[in-house]
Design a protein around this motif. Structure first.
Motif, PDB file in Angstrom:
ATOM      1  N   VAL A 173       0.854  -1.186   0.000  1.00  8.52           N
ATOM      2  CA  VAL A 173       0.000   0.000   0.000  1.00  8.52           C
ATOM      3  C   VAL A 173       0.892   1.239   0.000  1.00  8.52           C
ATOM      4  CG1 VAL A 173      -1.938  -1.127   1.138  1.00  8.52           C
ATOM      5  CG2 VAL A 173      -0.215  -0.012   2.510  1.00  8.52           C
ATOM      6  N   PRO A 174       0.440   2.306  -0.643  1.00  9.57           N
ATOM      7  CA  PRO A 174       1.270   3.505  -0.717  1.00  9.57           C
ATOM      8  C   PRO A 174       1.340   4.227   0.628  1.00  9.57           C
ATOM      9  CG  PRO A 174      -0.857   3.903  -1.729  1.00  9.57           C
ATOM     10  CD  PRO A 174      -0.796   2.445  -1.378  1.00  9.57           C
ATOM     11  N   GLN A 175       2.403   4.972   0.826  1.00  9.30           N
ATOM     12  CA  GLN A 175       2.570   5.785   2.024  1.00  9.30           C
ATOM     13  C   GLN A 175       1.566   6.937   1.978  1.00  9.30           C
ATOM     14  OE1 GLN A 175       6.573   7.059   2.591  1.00  9.30           O
ATOM     15  NE2 GLN A 175       6.083   8.371   4.312  1.00  9.30           N
ATOM     16  N   THR A 176       1.060   7.340   3.144  1.00  8.40           N
ATOM     17  CA  THR A 176       0.150   8.481   3.226  1.00  8.40           C
ATOM     18  C   THR A 176       0.707   9.496   4.215  1.00  8.40           C
ATOM     19  OG1 THR A 176      -1.189   7.727   5.089  1.00  8.40           O
ATOM     20  CG2 THR A 176      -1.800   6.879   2.910  1.00  8.40           C
ATOM     21  N   GLY A 209      -0.974  10.357   6.807  1.00  5.89           N
ATOM     22  CA  GLY A 209      -1.559   9.988   8.091  1.00  5.89           C
ATOM     23  C   GLY A 209      -0.662   9.086   8.915  1.00  5.89           C
ATOM     24  N   VAL A 210      -1.026   8.972  10.189  1.00  2.00           N
ATOM     25  CA  VAL A 210      -0.334   8.073  11.107  1.00  2.00           C
ATOM     26  C   VAL A 210      -1.099   6.753  11.124  1.00  2.00           C
ATOM     27  CG1 VAL A 210       0.319   7.682  13.509  1.00  2.00           C
ATOM     28  CG2 VAL A 210       0.507   9.978  12.519  1.00  2.00           C
ATOM     29  N   LEU A 211      -0.429   5.681  10.772  1.00  2.00           N
ATOM     30  CA  LEU A 211      -1.057   4.368  10.755  1.00  2.00           C
ATOM     31  C   LEU A 211      -1.334   3.928  12.189  1.00  2.00           C
ATOM     32  CD1 LEU A 211      -1.935   1.924   9.023  1.00  2.00           C
ATOM     33  CD2 LEU A 211       0.385   1.048   9.305  1.00  2.00           C
ATOM     34  N   SER A 212      -2.608   3.721  12.530  1.00  2.00           N
ATOM     35  CA  SER A 212      -2.958   3.351  13.900  1.00  2.00           C
ATOM     36  C   SER A 212      -3.409   1.907  14.032  1.00  2.00           C
ATOM     37  CB  SER A 212      -4.040   4.284  14.441  1.00  2.00           C
ATOM     38  OG  SER A 212      -5.220   4.188  13.676  1.00  2.00           O
ATOM     39  N   TYR A 250      -5.982   5.010   9.752  1.00  2.00           N
ATOM     40  CA  TYR A 250      -5.050   6.129   9.848  1.00  2.00           C
ATOM     41  C   TYR A 250      -5.683   7.275  10.615  1.00  2.00           C
ATOM     42  CZ  TYR A 250      -2.215   4.105   6.075  1.00  2.00           C
ATOM     43  OH  TYR A 250      -1.420   3.295   5.314  1.00  2.00           O
ATOM     44  N   GLU A 251      -4.852   8.053  11.278  1.00  2.00           N
ATOM     45  CA  GLU A 251      -5.278   9.309  11.888  1.00  2.00           C
ATOM     46  C   GLU A 251      -4.605  10.424  11.107  1.00  2.00           C
ATOM     47  OE1 GLU A 251      -4.360   9.178  16.034  1.00  2.00           O
ATOM     48  OE2 GLU A 251      -5.336   7.247  16.266  1.00  2.00           O
ATOM     49  N   THR A 252      -5.419  11.359  10.603  1.00  2.00           N
ATOM     50  CA  THR A 252      -4.908  12.460   9.794  1.00  2.00           C
ATOM     51  C   THR A 252      -5.621  13.743  10.182  1.00  2.00           C
ATOM     52  OG1 THR A 252      -4.641  10.919   7.955  1.00  2.00           O
ATOM     53  CG2 THR A 252      -4.522  13.247   7.429  1.00  2.00           C
ATOM     54  N   ASP A 253      -4.879  14.739  10.612  1.00  2.00           N
ATOM     55  CA  ASP A 253      -5.455  16.052  10.938  1.00  2.00           C
ATOM     56  C   ASP A 253      -6.685  15.929  11.836  1.00  2.00           C
ATOM     57  OD1 ASP A 253      -3.507  17.335   9.413  1.00  2.00           O
ATOM     58  OD2 ASP A 253      -4.724  17.180   7.594  1.00  2.00           O
ATOM     59  N   VAL A 260     -13.705   8.257   5.287  1.00  2.00           N
ATOM     60  CA  VAL A 260     -13.058   9.342   6.019  1.00  2.00           C
ATOM     61  C   VAL A 260     -13.982   9.874   7.102  1.00  2.00           C
ATOM     62  CG1 VAL A 260     -12.087  11.665   5.801  1.00  2.00           C
ATOM     63  CG2 VAL A 260     -11.816  10.042   3.945  1.00  2.00           C
ATOM     64  N   GLY A 261     -13.376  10.306   8.209  1.00  2.00           N
ATOM     65  CA  GLY A 261     -14.078  11.084   9.219  1.00  2.00           C
ATOM     66  C   GLY A 261     -14.769  10.276  10.289  1.00  2.00           C
ATOM     67  N   SER A 262     -15.853  10.835  10.809  1.00  2.00           N
ATOM     68  CA  SER A 262     -16.532  10.243  11.958  1.00  2.00           C
ATOM     69  C   SER A 262     -17.193   8.912  11.627  1.00  2.00           C
ATOM     70  CB  SER A 262     -17.578  11.209  12.513  1.00  2.00           C
ATOM     71  OG  SER A 262     -18.543  11.475  11.520  1.00  2.00           O
TER      72      SER A 262
END
Length: 85
Positions: A13-16, A18-21, A35-38, A57-59
């Motif tokens: 998978v490509p790098q993003t 985000g932080v991989l959680s 991932y956690e991003t912003d 994405v998101g909630s």
């Protein structure tokens, strides 16, 4: 598989940004990467050979620990029980 040197690695998978959680496997050939991003969550769904098939994405993405190394992941209105590997 017999030679672990970096030259023999294959990117699935490509790098993003985000932080991989978390990485979870479901079924025989699918994985969910969280991932956690912003300050919001993202879930990428891939086959184990690296083909993307969904991105949420998101909630709509929530990870709930229910036991050591076992989580419920809610993606939209679906709840998936996963075990970390």
């Amino acid at each position: 598989a017999n030679d672990p040197r970096r030259d023999n690695w294959r990117e699935l998978v490509p790098q993003t940004d985000g932080v991989l959680s978390g990485v979870y496997f479901t079924g025989k050939d699918k994985m969910i990467l969280l991932y956690e991003t912003d300050a919001y969550n993202q879930a990428y769904l891939y086959t184990t050979d690296g083909k993307a098939y969904a991105h949420v994405v998101g909630s709509a993405v929530t990870r709930i620990p229910v036991a050591p190394a076992v989580y419920l992941v809610k993606i939209g209105d679906k709840v998936i029980k996963l075990a970390a590997r």
